[in-house]
Design a protein around this motif. Structure first.
Motif, PDB file in Angstrom:
ATOM      1  N   LEU A 273       4.675   9.332  -7.778  1.00  0.00           N
ATOM      2  CA  LEU A 273       3.431   8.619  -7.519  1.00  0.00           C
ATOM      3  C   LEU A 273       2.798   9.239  -6.274  1.00  0.00           C
ATOM      4  N   TYR A 274       1.593   9.737  -6.423  1.00  0.00           N
ATOM      5  CA  TYR A 274       0.938  10.428  -5.312  1.00  0.00           C
ATOM      6  C   TYR A 274       0.016   9.484  -4.566  1.00  0.00           C
ATOM      7  N   VAL A 275      -0.117   9.758  -3.286  1.00  0.00           N
ATOM      8  CA  VAL A 275      -0.918   8.920  -2.399  1.00  0.00           C
ATOM      9  C   VAL A 275      -2.081   9.755  -1.882  1.00  0.00           C
ATOM     10  N   VAL A 276      -3.299   9.192  -1.953  1.00  0.00           N
ATOM     11  CA  VAL A 276      -4.482   9.901  -1.458  1.00  0.00           C
ATOM     12  C   VAL A 276      -5.194   9.044  -0.424  1.00  0.00           C
ATOM     13  N   ASP A 277      -6.005   9.710   0.425  1.00  0.00           N
ATOM     14  CA  ASP A 277      -6.799   8.963   1.393  1.00  0.00           C
ATOM     15  C   ASP A 277      -8.142   8.584   0.778  1.00  0.00           C
ATOM     16  N   ARG A 278      -9.044   8.058   1.573  1.00  0.00           N
ATOM     17  CA  ARG A 278     -10.316   7.566   1.050  1.00  0.00           C
ATOM     18  C   ARG A 278     -11.185   8.680   0.456  1.00  0.00           C
ATOM     19  N   TYR A 279     -10.888   9.914   0.829  1.00  0.00           N
ATOM     20  CA  TYR A 279     -11.664  11.051   0.316  1.00  0.00           C
ATOM     21  C   TYR A 279     -11.000  11.730  -0.880  1.00  0.00           C
ATOM     22  N   GLY A 280      -9.879  11.187  -1.311  1.00  0.00           N
ATOM     23  CA  GLY A 280      -9.178  11.767  -2.448  1.00  0.00           C
ATOM     24  C   GLY A 280      -8.230  12.890  -2.076  1.00  0.00           C
ATOM     25  N   ALA A 281      -8.045  13.126  -0.772  1.00  0.00           N
ATOM     26  CA  ALA A 281      -7.142  14.188  -0.327  1.00  0.00           C
ATOM     27  C   ALA A 281      -5.693  13.716  -0.423  1.00  0.00           C
ATOM     28  N   LEU A 282      -4.831  14.601  -0.873  1.00  0.00           N
ATOM     29  CA  LEU A 282      -3.411  14.281  -1.019  1.00  0.00           C
ATOM     30  C   LEU A 282      -2.780  14.062   0.345  1.00  0.00           C
ATOM     31  N   SER A 283      -2.120  12.915   0.520  1.00  0.00           N
ATOM     32  CA  SER A 283      -1.527  12.620   1.824  1.00  0.00           C
ATOM     33  C   SER A 283      -0.056  12.232   1.761  1.00  0.00           C
ATOM     34  N   GLY A 284       0.490  12.035   0.558  1.00  0.00           N
ATOM     35  CA  GLY A 284       1.892  11.673   0.469  1.00  0.00           C
ATOM     36  C   GLY A 284       2.341  11.524  -0.971  1.00  0.00           C
ATOM     37  N   VAL A 285       3.664  11.289  -1.129  1.00  0.00           N
ATOM     38  CA  VAL A 285       4.241  11.101  -2.453  1.00  0.00           C
ATOM     39  C   VAL A 285       5.323  10.036  -2.370  1.00  0.00           C
ATOM     40  N   VAL A 286       5.452   9.250  -3.435  1.00  0.00           N
ATOM     41  CA  VAL A 286       6.459   8.189  -3.497  1.00  0.00           C
ATOM     42  C   VAL A 286       7.229   8.366  -4.804  1.00  0.00           C
ATOM     43  N   ASN A 287       8.565   8.335  -4.725  1.00  0.00           N
ATOM     44  CA  ASN A 287       9.315   8.370  -5.979  1.00  0.00           C
ATOM     45  C   ASN A 287       9.589   6.946  -6.436  1.00  0.00           C
ATOM     46  N   MET A 288       9.842   6.798  -7.731  1.00  0.00           N
ATOM     47  CA  MET A 288       9.981   5.469  -8.319  1.00  0.00           C
ATOM     48  C   MET A 288      11.160   4.707  -7.725  1.00  0.00           C
ATOM     49  N   ARG A 289      12.221   5.395  -7.391  1.00  0.00           N
ATOM     50  CA  ARG A 289      13.399   4.723  -6.835  1.00  0.00           C
ATOM     51  C   ARG A 289      13.057   4.035  -5.521  1.00  0.00           C
ATOM     52  N   SER A 290      12.337   4.752  -4.650  1.00  0.00           N
ATOM     53  CA  SER A 290      11.943   4.167  -3.364  1.00  0.00           C
ATOM     54  C   SER A 290      11.034   2.965  -3.572  1.00  0.00           C
ATOM     55  N   LEU A 291      10.141   3.054  -4.556  1.00  0.00           N
ATOM     56  CA  LEU A 291       9.208   1.953  -4.805  1.00  0.00           C
ATOM     57  C   LEU A 291       9.946   0.718  -5.309  1.00  0.00           C
ATOM     58  N   ILE A 292      10.898   0.922  -6.221  1.00  0.00           N
ATOM     59  CA  ILE A 292      11.633  -0.206  -6.797  1.00  0.00           C
ATOM     60  C   ILE A 292      12.508  -0.891  -5.752  1.00  0.00           C
ATOM     61  N   LEU A 293      13.119  -0.106  -4.862  1.00  0.00           N
ATOM     62  CA  LEU A 293      14.054  -0.673  -3.883  1.00  0.00           C
ATOM     63  C   LEU A 293      13.369  -1.216  -2.627  1.00  0.00           C
ATOM     64  N   ALA A 294      12.062  -0.950  -2.482  1.00  0.00           N
ATOM     65  CA  ALA A 294      11.362  -1.372  -1.266  1.00  0.00           C
ATOM     66  C   ALA A 294      11.111  -2.877  -1.266  1.00  0.00           C
ATOM     67  N   ASP A 295      10.977  -3.424  -0.062  1.00  0.00           N
ATOM     68  CA  ASP A 295      10.623  -4.831   0.085  1.00  0.00           C
ATOM     69  C   ASP A 295       9.163  -5.020  -0.330  1.00  0.00           C
ATOM     70  N   PRO A 296       8.832  -6.087  -1.072  1.00  0.00           N
ATOM     71  CA  PRO A 296       7.462  -6.286  -1.549  1.00  0.00           C
ATOM     72  C   PRO A 296       6.423  -6.337  -0.437  1.00  0.00           C
ATOM     73  N   SER A 297       6.846  -6.708   0.759  1.00  0.00           N
ATOM     74  CA  SER A 297       5.885  -6.814   1.856  1.00  0.00           C
ATOM     75  C   SER A 297       5.632  -5.488   2.557  1.00  0.00           C
ATOM     76  N   GLN A 298       6.457  -4.482   2.310  1.00  0.00           N
ATOM     77  CA  GLN A 298       6.234  -3.179   2.915  1.00  0.00           C
ATOM     78  C   GLN A 298       4.992  -2.525   2.316  1.00  0.00           C
ATOM     79  N   THR A 299       4.473  -1.539   3.015  1.00  0.00           N
ATOM     80  CA  THR A 299       3.317  -0.802   2.515  1.00  0.00           C
ATOM     81  C   THR A 299       3.753   0.566   1.987  1.00  0.00           C
ATOM     82  N   ILE A 300       2.877   1.161   1.239  1.00  0.00           N
ATOM     83  CA  ILE A 300       3.130   2.510   0.730  1.00  0.00           C
ATOM     84  C   ILE A 300       3.309   3.481   1.887  1.00  0.00           C
TER      85      ILE A 300
END
Length: 459
Positions: free
Chosen positions: A180-207
């Protein structure tokens, strides 16, 4: 009469040739719906192979009874030439529907092979024309040419709970959730998230809390072979594609790159033999001649050059005919050694394992290998020549010639591909001609030159 419902477990276990026979029998017996049902149960790759082995009349009948999804699945497993064989059985409207179902890069590859008016007619009918046209703007062998439409991207301020809601809302079947790729307000690539990290993260945390900020990406203009190297080197399942402003414009997955690796490997193997990458075992004779004859003519010219060296020493050979028996040995061993080094160098250059600045280190390494091999082979052939002709000096001369030619072969095998790479010429295309010419000419010249100089010791 065959049953309409085909047991998929049976289909998966039969051999391709058996499947072909079954479908041909069904078509011959006018059981067209049965043949189509059987085809649907095949894996798309098997279906593509089966289709291409049918004659044109059978292909046309099968296409008529298949659904758009069935044809699209097979089309995605074919190269551009094979796609053309399938497309000839469809009208513009049906072909456009099929191209709407395949991945955008596959559609772009197909359209790129057509005449402009044919391509435009299809684009007019396609629903995905905007995406496909954007890919057609890039060279076909660049990252932009093989990329797919990027999936919806996350924003760094999203909470994990918001991210899951976003994914459920925006992700569709055509998107692979590899990363899962992360972009800023201009559409520029700024990060990446793998599904495992997303599933195991606390719901209140941010990307922003869980994303990886260092993202390996490919520029749209990058050569497809370099993209394959990125995926291989970093063990990635996909790589994002960005433009000059670092905006996320596409994604290339590992399955796209597997095709590239096969294509590039085939191209390099063919080029090492001076054969067109479009060559096939049963290609039409006129095309086979066009692909092969030009390089054979070039090789003829280099062979004449080597023969001229032999002709120059005609008098020496006439006075000692046994020399002619050893000429193929010196030249042949030198050519084989040169091709060994050259093949390793071409592969290393293609995979980025060696840089042009490392040429001297490579020369020293290969020259040492050539020296050791030359000593071993030189001593061996020297003894054989001595025992064969009963002339110790002949054994010494051919041994020295063998040693010298193997060192020359090693150096030529490094230097020739390096020079061609520096000149922006594919080393795989022309290296073998120059390396073989060098070893033939130098092998003959050294052996016959030494024999001429020490002729009074040999007679």
């Amino acid at each position: 009469m065959h049953e309409n419902k085909i047991d998929s477990t049976v289909v998966e276990t039969i051999q391709d040739e058996t499947a072909l026979n079954i479908v041909e029998e069904m078509l011959d017996e006018q059981n067209h719906e049965d043949a189509a049902a059987f085809f649907r149960e095949l894996h798309p790759s098997d279906g593509a192979d089966l289709f291409l082995n049918l004659d044109q009349a059978q292909q046309a009948i099968l296409v008529e009874h298949l659904e758009v999804d069935d044809i699209a699945g097979a089309l995605e497993q074919m190269d551009s030439t094979e796609m053309a064989a399938l497309s000839q059985h469809m009208d513009v409207e049906m072909l456009a529907d099929v191209l709407d179902e395949v991945e955008a890069d596959v559609a772009a590859d197909f359209l790129g092979e057509l005449e402009v008016d044919e391509s435009q007619s299809l684009l007019t009918e396609m629903e995905t024309s905007v995406v496909v046209e954007s890919l057609l703007a890039y060279p076909p062998e660049s990252a932009g040419g093989i990329m797919n439409e990027p999936p919806p991207a996350l924003r760094r301020q999203m909470t994990i709970e918001e991210a899951f809601t976003f994914l459920r809302t925006h992700f569709q079947d055509q998107y692979d959730m590899l990363y899962l790729y992360v972009v800023d307000r201009y559409g520029a690539l700024s990060g990446v998230v793998n599904m495992r990290s997303l599933i195991l993260a606390d719901p209140s945390q941010t990307i922003d809390d869980i994303m990886v900020r260092r993202v390996f990406s490919a520029n749209v203009d990058m050569d497809q072979e370099s993209v394959a190297q990125i995926l291989s080197h970093y063990d990635l399942l996909a790589v994002p594609v960005v433009d000059a402003d670092k905006q996320l414009v596409g994604i290339i997955s590992i399955d796209d790159v597997i095709d590239v690796i096969e294509q590039e490997a085939t191209e390099d193997i063919y080029r090492l033999a001076q054969v067109s990458e479009n060559s096939e075992v049963f290609s039409p004779v006129p095309r086979a001649i066009r692909n092969r004859l030009p390089w054979l003519i070039i090789n003829l010219g280099t062979a004449i050059l080597a023969s001229a060296i032999v002709a120059y020493y005609e008098t020496t050979i006439a006075r000692l005919a046994i020399l002619a028996a050893f000429l193929p040995i010196v030249a042949g061993e030198g050519g084989n050694a040169g091709n060994q080094t050259m093949t390793i160098m071409v592969r290393s250059l293609a995979l980025g394992e060696i840089r042009l600045s490392q040429w001297w280190k490579a020369v020293r390494h290969e020259a040492l290998v050539g020296l050791i091999n030359g000593l071993i082979l030189g001593v061996g052939i020297g003894i054989i020549a001595w025992l064969w002709a009963g002339k110790p000096m002949l054994g010494l001369i051919i041994g020295v010639a063998m040693l010298a030619n193997l060192v020359i072969a090693a150096v030529a095998g490094v230097v020739v591909p390096m020079i061609l790479k520096r000149l922006n010429v594919d080393p795989a295309l022309a290296s073998s001609v120059f390396v073989t010419t060098t070893t033939d000419v130098m092998g003959f010249a050294i052996f016959l030159g030494l024999a001429t100089y020490f002729l009074h010791w040999l007679i």
